[in-house]
Design a protein around this motif. Structure first.
Motif, PDB file in Angstrom:
ATOM      1  N   HIS A 184       0.735  -1.364   0.036  1.00  0.00           N
ATOM      2  CA  HIS A 184      -0.167   0.018   0.190  1.00  0.00           C
ATOM      3  C   HIS A 184       0.874   0.970   0.518  1.00  0.00           C
ATOM      4  CE1 HIS A 184      -3.770  -2.863   0.955  1.00  0.00           C
ATOM      5  NE2 HIS A 184      -2.481  -3.405   1.579  1.00  0.00           N
ATOM      6  N   PHE A 185       0.932   1.730  -1.477  1.00  0.00           N
ATOM      7  CA  PHE A 185       2.454   2.490  -1.412  1.00  0.00           C
ATOM      8  C   PHE A 185       0.836   4.322  -1.101  1.00  0.00           C
ATOM      9  CE2 PHE A 185       5.863   0.928  -4.219  1.00  0.00           C
ATOM     10  CZ  PHE A 185       6.200   0.329  -2.622  1.00  0.00           C
ATOM     11  N   SER A 186       1.946   5.400  -0.581  1.00  0.00           N
ATOM     12  CA  SER A 186       1.242   6.272  -0.288  1.00  0.00           C
ATOM     13  C   SER A 186       0.782   6.921  -1.572  1.00  0.00           C
ATOM     14  CB  SER A 186       1.592   7.017   1.115  1.00  0.00           C
ATOM     15  OG  SER A 186       3.469   7.461  -0.175  1.00  0.00           O
ATOM     16  N   THR A 187       1.769   6.865  -2.463  1.00  0.00           N
ATOM     17  CA  THR A 187       1.976   7.590  -3.636  1.00  0.00           C
ATOM     18  C   THR A 187       0.838   6.758  -4.617  1.00  0.00           C
ATOM     19  OG1 THR A 187       3.383   6.444  -4.880  1.00  0.00           O
ATOM     20  CG2 THR A 187       4.159   8.481  -3.877  1.00  0.00           C
ATOM     21  N   ASN A 188      -0.109   5.351  -4.186  1.00  0.00           N
ATOM     22  CA  ASN A 188      -0.624   5.048  -5.154  1.00  0.00           C
ATOM     23  C   ASN A 188      -2.339   4.586  -4.657  1.00  0.00           C
ATOM     24  OD1 ASN A 188       1.279   4.401  -6.797  1.00  0.00           O
ATOM     25  ND2 ASN A 188       0.725   2.425  -7.859  1.00  0.00           N
ATOM     26  N   ASN A 189      -3.124   4.619  -5.070  1.00  0.00           N
ATOM     27  CA  ASN A 189      -4.577   4.814  -4.791  1.00  0.00           C
ATOM     28  C   ASN A 189      -4.952   2.765  -4.225  1.00  0.00           C
ATOM     29  OD1 ASN A 189      -5.435   7.746  -4.842  1.00  0.00           O
ATOM     30  ND2 ASN A 189      -6.106   7.068  -6.884  1.00  0.00           N
ATOM     31  N   ALA A 190      -4.428   2.049  -5.585  1.00  0.00           N
ATOM     32  CA  ALA A 190      -4.747   0.993  -5.395  1.00  0.00           C
ATOM     33  C   ALA A 190      -3.686   0.216  -5.108  1.00  0.00           C
ATOM     34  CB  ALA A 190      -5.081   0.492  -6.680  1.00  0.00           C
ATOM     35  N   PRO A 191      -3.802  -0.918  -3.397  1.00  0.00           N
ATOM     36  CA  PRO A 191      -2.278  -1.515  -3.557  1.00  0.00           C
ATOM     37  C   PRO A 191      -1.622  -2.025  -5.171  1.00  0.00           C
ATOM     38  CG  PRO A 191      -3.990  -3.099  -3.201  1.00  0.00           C
ATOM     39  CD  PRO A 191      -4.732  -1.482  -3.668  1.00  0.00           C
ATOM     40  N   ILE A 192      -0.282  -2.357  -4.501  1.00  0.00           N
ATOM     41  CA  ILE A 192       0.523  -3.148  -5.535  1.00  0.00           C
ATOM     42  C   ILE A 192       0.503  -4.508  -5.233  1.00  0.00           C
ATOM     43  CG2 ILE A 192       2.602  -3.248  -6.363  1.00  0.00           C
ATOM     44  CD1 ILE A 192       3.083  -0.812  -6.101  1.00  0.00           C
ATOM     45  N   VAL A 193      -0.646  -6.096  -5.998  1.00  0.00           N
ATOM     46  CA  VAL A 193      -0.389  -7.043  -5.406  1.00  0.00           C
ATOM     47  C   VAL A 193       0.697  -8.193  -6.327  1.00  0.00           C
ATOM     48  CG1 VAL A 193      -2.396  -6.593  -4.563  1.00  0.00           C
ATOM     49  CG2 VAL A 193      -2.377  -7.090  -6.658  1.00  0.00           C
ATOM     50  N   ASN A 194       1.409  -7.402  -7.362  1.00  0.00           N
ATOM     51  CA  ASN A 194       2.200  -8.581  -8.500  1.00  0.00           C
ATOM     52  C   ASN A 194       3.645  -7.868  -8.426  1.00  0.00           C
ATOM     53  OD1 ASN A 194       1.495  -6.815 -10.915  1.00  0.00           O
ATOM     54  ND2 ASN A 194      -1.032  -7.558 -10.446  1.00  0.00           N
ATOM     55  N   PHE A 265      16.988 -14.749   3.043  1.00  0.00           N
ATOM     56  CA  PHE A 265      16.476 -12.573   3.930  1.00  0.00           C
ATOM     57  C   PHE A 265      14.755 -13.202   4.130  1.00  0.00           C
ATOM     58  CE2 PHE A 265      19.841 -11.241   1.048  1.00  0.00           C
ATOM     59  CZ  PHE A 265      20.088 -10.319   2.005  1.00  0.00           C
ATOM     60  N   ALA A 266      14.601 -12.293   5.263  1.00  0.00           N
ATOM     61  CA  ALA A 266      13.102 -12.749   4.988  1.00  0.00           C
ATOM     62  C   ALA A 266      12.095 -12.202   4.590  1.00  0.00           C
ATOM     63  CB  ALA A 266      12.531 -11.969   6.509  1.00  0.00           C
ATOM     64  N   LYS A 267      11.127 -11.641   4.207  1.00  0.00           N
ATOM     65  CA  LYS A 267      10.054 -11.827   2.773  1.00  0.00           C
ATOM     66  C   LYS A 267       8.998 -10.430   3.340  1.00  0.00           C
ATOM     67  CE  LYS A 267      11.099 -15.893   0.352  1.00  0.00           C
ATOM     68  NZ  LYS A 267      11.820 -15.350  -0.286  1.00  0.00           N
ATOM     69  N   ILE A 268       8.565  -9.265   2.793  1.00  0.00           N
ATOM     70  CA  ILE A 268       7.314  -8.847   3.414  1.00  0.00           C
ATOM     71  C   ILE A 268       6.469  -9.855   2.643  1.00  0.00           C
ATOM     72  CG2 ILE A 268       6.396  -6.528   3.278  1.00  0.00           C
ATOM     73  CD1 ILE A 268       9.591  -5.347   2.224  1.00  0.00           C
ATOM     74  N   LYS A 269       5.144  -9.649   3.689  1.00  0.00           N
ATOM     75  CA  LYS A 269       3.938  -9.686   2.889  1.00  0.00           C
ATOM     76  C   LYS A 269       2.801  -8.823   2.623  1.00  0.00           C
ATOM     77  CE  LYS A 269      -0.487 -12.395   4.928  1.00  0.00           C
ATOM     78  NZ  LYS A 269      -0.567 -13.363   6.495  1.00  0.00           N
ATOM     79  N   GLU A 270       3.362  -8.111   3.634  1.00  0.00           N
ATOM     80  CA  GLU A 270       2.272  -6.590   3.547  1.00  0.00           C
ATOM     81  C   GLU A 270       3.236  -5.678   3.762  1.00  0.00           C
ATOM     82  OE1 GLU A 270      -2.350  -5.162   3.963  1.00  0.00           O
ATOM     83  OE2 GLU A 270      -1.765  -6.720   4.958  1.00  0.00           O
TER      84      GLU A 270
END
Length: 283
Positions: A184-194, A265-270
């Protein structure tokens, strides 16, 4: 030899490796985790500590056997990164080391990493060529697990190093994201999911910049379960546009992180990013 500039990206990459160094000792060792460690070391590395001086990586796995059954924790108090005359990266660090041995004996003491050197490799993580550890003295502390902090800080600095590359290349991010991630980037309305959408974003606003630097503040990590963490951190950002305008902003990041200790490395889920200090000219 002309000495190049020490960028914040260089500093992030050096810190990635330092935080990774300790993780092997802080969870049960296996061949995969040892191989991940060896990947970080130059084959002719010099290691100096209270036990003596060691050269090369050949006997490194054998020396690890002394730690079978130990609980170890490395709490980094300060890190100083510099660029040396030969264009390698220099590191100095202070930390508190704690352990609990299989017989129940426990120790805690301060260490100073007096001379750490890493060889820079274009487009890759730097490798340790020298590690010199100087004992400072005992401390009176109870054991506290440091793995969650070291694990997630290495992830954070690697993420920032990729963000500061400004080359639009999405491939390095794949190692740092779970398959079904959500950003959920502050510059995007919709989340990036891919990955495709992330690549589009990386080739948008970031490609308008000449320079990008991030300075983490107010870092904290919360253990949700053995293999899941929540990270909260502020990133103070400074950038230079291709029109030579200097800008700054501060964002607050909340990450849900999944971890398999056998991975590099660990990974970002959200990730949820919000504006804390709006974008403004940097004075």
């Amino acid at each position: 030899m002309e000495v190049s500039k020490l960028t914040t990206r260089d500093q992030h990459l050096a810190k990635v490796q330092l935080y990774r160094w300790y993780q092997l000792y802080e969870r049960p060792m296996n061949d995969q985790r040892i191989n991940n460690q060896l990947e970080m070391l130059d084959e002719n590395i010099t290691m100096i500590n209270a036990s003596g001086e060691f050269k090369g990586t050949k006997d490194y796995p054998k020396r690890l056997k002394v730690y079978d059954g130990w609980q170890n924790a490395h709490h980094i108090k300060s890190i100083e990164v510099s660029l040396l005359e030969d264009n390698s990266i220099g590191l100095k660090a202070d930390l508190h080391y704690q352990n609990i041995k299989p017989n129940g004996e426990n120790q805690s003491y301060a260490l100073h990493y007096n001379d750490i050197r890493l060889e820079k490799f274009v487009g890759d993580l730097p490798k340790f060529t020298r590690v010199e550890i100087v004992p400072v003295g005992p401390t009176d502390e109870d054991f506290e697990d440091a793995y969650p902090t070291n694990r997630t800080k290495s992830l954070m600095h690697f993420w920032l190093a990729h963000m500061e590359s400004l080359d639009g290349n999405v491939n390095p991010f794949k190692e740092l994201l779970v398959d079904n991630f959500k950003l959920h980037f502050s510059t995007n309305n919709a989340p990036i999911v891919n990955i495709d959408d992330l690549e589009k974003w990386l080739n948008g606003t970031p490609k308008q910049l000449k320079e990008s630097s991030h300075f983490p503040e107010n870092f904290s990590v919360k253990v949700i379960s053995e293999k899941e963490y929540e990270v909260d951190v502020d990133f103070v950002w400074e950038g230079l546009t291709k029109e030579n305008q200097k800008l700054t902003a501060t964002t607050t990041h909340h990450w849900v992180v999944q971890d398999n200790p056998n991975d590099r490395f660990a990974k970002i889920k959200e990730a949820t990013i919000t504006q804390k200090v709006p974008l403004a000219p940097l004075k």
